[in-house]
Motif scaffolding. Structure first.
Motif, PDB file in Angstrom:
ATOM      1  N   PHE A   1       0.810  -1.163   0.086  1.00 27.65           N
ATOM      2  CA  PHE A   1      -0.004   0.073   0.045  1.00 27.65           C
ATOM      3  C   PHE A   1       0.698   1.042   0.125  1.00 27.65           C
ATOM      4  CE2 PHE A   1      -2.046  -3.234   2.563  1.00 27.65           C
ATOM      5  CZ  PHE A   1      -3.426  -3.274   1.796  1.00 27.65           C
ATOM      6  N   THR A   2       0.787   2.074  -0.771  1.00 26.14           N
ATOM      7  CA  THR A   2       1.203   3.444  -0.956  1.00 26.14           C
ATOM      8  C   THR A   2       0.241   4.487  -0.533  1.00 26.14           C
ATOM      9  OG1 THR A   2       2.879   2.893  -2.617  1.00 26.14           O
ATOM     10  CG2 THR A   2       2.371   5.269  -2.306  1.00 26.14           C
ATOM     11  N   VAL A   3       0.586   5.128   0.577  1.00 27.98           N
ATOM     12  CA  VAL A   3      -0.489   6.102   1.185  1.00 27.98           C
ATOM     13  C   VAL A   3      -0.019   7.719   0.860  1.00 27.98           C
ATOM     14  CG1 VAL A   3      -1.348   6.954   3.329  1.00 27.98           C
ATOM     15  CG2 VAL A   3      -1.195   4.355   2.770  1.00 27.98           C
ATOM     16  N   THR A   4      -1.087   8.534   0.303  1.00 29.97           N
ATOM     17  CA  THR A   4      -0.646   9.985   0.061  1.00 29.97           C
ATOM     18  C   THR A   4      -1.681  10.951   1.031  1.00 29.97           C
ATOM     19  OG1 THR A   4       0.221   9.261  -2.198  1.00 29.97           O
ATOM     20  CG2 THR A   4      -0.452  11.882  -1.348  1.00 29.97           C
ATOM     21  N   ALA A   5      -1.103  11.675   1.882  1.00 33.84           N
ATOM     22  CA  ALA A   5      -1.993  12.376   2.759  1.00 33.84           C
ATOM     23  C   ALA A   5      -2.510  13.612   1.976  1.00 33.84           C
ATOM     24  CB  ALA A   5      -1.180  12.751   3.998  1.00 33.84           C
ATOM     25  N   LEU A   6      -3.789  14.132   2.156  1.00 33.28           N
ATOM     26  CA  LEU A   6      -4.294  15.162   1.556  1.00 33.28           C
ATOM     27  C   LEU A   6      -4.977  15.882   2.504  1.00 33.28           C
ATOM     28  CD1 LEU A   6      -5.894  13.894  -1.722  1.00 33.28           C
ATOM     29  CD2 LEU A   6      -3.885  15.081  -1.514  1.00 33.28           C
ATOM     30  N   PRO A   7      -5.259  17.321   2.358  1.00 33.77           N
ATOM     31  CA  PRO A   7      -6.100  17.828   3.700  1.00 33.77           C
ATOM     32  C   PRO A   7      -7.472  17.320   3.473  1.00 33.77           C
ATOM     33  CG  PRO A   7      -4.728  19.493   2.080  1.00 33.77           C
ATOM     34  CD  PRO A   7      -4.744  18.266   1.432  1.00 33.77           C
ATOM     35  N   ALA A   8      -8.138  17.667   4.516  1.00 36.93           N
ATOM     36  CA  ALA A   8      -9.650  17.615   4.940  1.00 36.93           C
ATOM     37  C   ALA A   8     -10.249  18.818   5.504  1.00 36.93           C
ATOM     38  CB  ALA A   8      -9.880  16.187   5.622  1.00 36.93           C
ATOM     39  N   ALA A   9     -11.269  19.087   5.282  1.00 35.36           N
ATOM     40  CA  ALA A   9     -12.095  20.088   6.021  1.00 35.36           C
ATOM     41  C   ALA A   9     -13.333  19.726   6.451  1.00 35.36           C
ATOM     42  CB  ALA A   9     -12.450  21.138   5.081  1.00 35.36           C
ATOM     43  N   HIS A  10     -13.341  19.622   7.958  1.00 37.66           N
ATOM     44  CA  HIS A  10     -14.436  18.757   8.777  1.00 37.66           C
ATOM     45  C   HIS A  10     -15.169  19.998   9.248  1.00 37.66           C
ATOM     46  CE1 HIS A  10     -16.566  16.215  10.918  1.00 37.66           C
ATOM     47  NE2 HIS A  10     -15.794  15.741  11.851  1.00 37.66           N
TER      48      HIS A  10
ATOM     49  N   SER B   1     -11.704  10.324   2.524  1.00 35.33           N
ATOM     50  CA  SER B   1     -11.337  11.492   2.802  1.00 35.33           C
ATOM     51  C   SER B   1     -11.315  11.897   4.152  1.00 35.33           C
ATOM     52  CB  SER B   1     -12.502  12.530   2.221  1.00 35.33           C
ATOM     53  OG  SER B   1     -13.903  12.139   2.920  1.00 35.33           O
ATOM     54  N   GLY B   2     -11.469  10.956   5.183  1.00 37.05           N
ATOM     55  CA  GLY B   2     -11.555  11.625   6.488  1.00 37.05           C
ATOM     56  C   GLY B   2     -13.004  12.092   6.445  1.00 37.05           C
ATOM     57  N   ASP B   3     -13.305  12.913   7.678  1.00 34.93           N
ATOM     58  CA  ASP B   3     -14.539  13.667   7.834  1.00 34.93           C
ATOM     59  C   ASP B   3     -14.130  14.790   7.167  1.00 34.93           C
ATOM     60  OD1 ASP B   3     -15.759  11.844   9.425  1.00 34.93           O
ATOM     61  OD2 ASP B   3     -15.743  13.159  11.294  1.00 34.93           O
ATOM     62  N   CYS B   4     -15.275  15.301   6.145  1.00 29.98           N
ATOM     63  CA  CYS B   4     -14.742  16.480   5.042  1.00 29.98           C
ATOM     64  C   CYS B   4     -16.254  16.892   4.638  1.00 29.98           C
ATOM     65  CB  CYS B   4     -14.011  15.573   4.085  1.00 29.98           C
ATOM     66  SG  CYS B   4     -13.125  16.971   3.047  1.00 29.98           S
ATOM     67  N   VAL B   5     -15.973  18.088   4.300  1.00 28.46           N
ATOM     68  CA  VAL B   5     -16.915  18.949   3.379  1.00 28.46           C
ATOM     69  C   VAL B   5     -15.990  19.394   2.102  1.00 28.46           C
ATOM     70  CG1 VAL B   5     -18.249  19.482   5.154  1.00 28.46           C
ATOM     71  CG2 VAL B   5     -16.674  21.186   4.241  1.00 28.46           C
ATOM     72  N   PRO B   6     -16.609  19.943   1.110  1.00 24.94           N
ATOM     73  CA  PRO B   6     -15.919  20.436  -0.102  1.00 24.94           C
ATOM     74  C   PRO B   6     -14.939  21.661   0.380  1.00 24.94           C
ATOM     75  CG  PRO B   6     -18.067  20.223  -0.803  1.00 24.94           C
ATOM     76  CD  PRO B   6     -18.084  20.051   0.603  1.00 24.94           C
ATOM     77  N   TRP B   7     -13.684  21.574  -0.294  1.00 27.60           N
ATOM     78  CA  TRP B   7     -12.990  22.753   0.210  1.00 27.60           C
ATOM     79  C   TRP B   7     -11.996  23.267  -1.209  1.00 27.60           C
ATOM     80  CZ3 TRP B   7      -7.685  20.917  -1.112  1.00 27.60           C
ATOM     81  CH2 TRP B   7      -7.497  19.784  -1.112  1.00 27.60           C
ATOM     82  N   ASP B   8     -11.594  24.507  -1.146  1.00 25.70           N
ATOM     83  CA  ASP B   8     -11.187  25.199  -2.366  1.00 25.70           C
ATOM     84  C   ASP B   8      -9.893  24.271  -2.862  1.00 25.70           C
ATOM     85  OD1 ASP B   8     -13.068  26.963  -2.309  1.00 25.70           O
ATOM     86  OD2 ASP B   8     -11.809  28.311  -1.362  1.00 25.70           O
TER      87      ASP B   8
END
Length: 268
Positions: free
Chosen positions: A128-137, A165-172
């Motif tokens: 597994f290759t994991v890449t982190a991205l921002p989330a907006a809760h 996405s984790g806990d998230c809403v749309p973000w810019d």
């Protein structure tokens, strides 16, 4: 190699990649206890589980890693992490760098076994290759260094790219970031949000229409809607999911069952 996802309830998933050499396993946001019911007993939102945990930590095979998207207990649960990290001494835990201190306390694992990640960081766990991205809760929250408190993860294995996405809403900028990653499957929370829950300390997530719109705009062909069916105050009826509207936008929706398994294998 096949890639399967077993839904553990709420935002929890057990990913398995199986090939000629055997199976490899990775967990995302497992909540396998009833710790929140004890914590919030007698409050406005008592956090009583609607369904029991589908597995115990003792049921789990050797894991490559556990990914925690943020420090809310249903995503970083001490009653899940402590016994799991103790039982599997080689197991690694990934978490947002901004909440490393909470992860250390919640897991009781040494710092050497934790991978503290920030936006754009990549780490390999077995296949597994994991890449982190921002989330907006409801909103993006950053610490003094600019590190996000909430993360999502893209997990690539055997040519299949899965976005949790984790806990998230749309973000810019979210659509552009995801489109560039050529994601096959999105695991998105769809329990929505409102002022009442937020006022009582429960920030929200996408609603179903927003999750479909994100997938359609980012070129993600398959949506797995989750974060429903755990707590009565913070769920949504899957019968309201407009599957036909999603299909018209080119998005296939695969509604998971509690403890059900989905084959996510993609052939490129």
């Amino acid at each position: 190699m096949t890639v399967r996802a077993r839904w553990l309830g709420q935002a929890g998933f057990w990913l398995t990649a199986t090939g000629p050499g055997g199976a490899a396993h990775l967990l995302v946001d497992p909540y396998l206890s009833d710790s929140l019911a004890r914590k919030y007993a007698g409050t406005t939102f008592p956090h009583v589980r609607m369904l029991p945990p589908p597995v115990t930590t003792a049921d789990l095979p050797p894991l490559c890693a556990v990914l925690s998207s943020h420090a809310h207990t249903d995503h970083m649960d001490p009653d899940t992490l402590v016994p799991l990290m103790a039982a599997q001494p080689e197991l690694r835990l990934a978490c947002p760098r901004a909440v490393l201190d909470q992860a250390l306390r919640r897991s009781r694992a040494p710092r050497s076994r934790l991978d503290a990640l920030a936006d754009g960081d990549r780490v390999d766990y077995g296949p597994f290759t994991v890449t982190a991205l921002p989330a907006a809760h409801e909103e993006r929250v950053r610490d003094s260094r600019g590190d996000d408190h909430f993360l999502g993860y893209v997990v690539e294995v055997a040519g299949t790219r899965v976005y949790h996405s984790g806990d998230c809403v749309p973000w810019d900028g979210q659509i552009e970031r995801l489109a560039a990653l050529d994601i096959d499957v999105a695991l998105l929370p769809v329990n929505g949000r409102d002022a009442h829950r937020l006022a009582h300390g429960v920030p929200g997530n996408f609603d179903f229409a927003e999750a479909v719109a994100l997938c359609a705009a980012a070129g993600i062909g398959t949506l797995v809607p989750h974060h429903w069916g755990m707590f009565a105050f913070n769920t949504v009826d899957p019968a309201t999911f407009d599957l036909d509207a999603a299909a018209r936008r080119g998005v296939t929706v695969r509604v998971p069952r509690h403890d059900g398994t989905l084959d996510l294998t993609v052939t490129r």
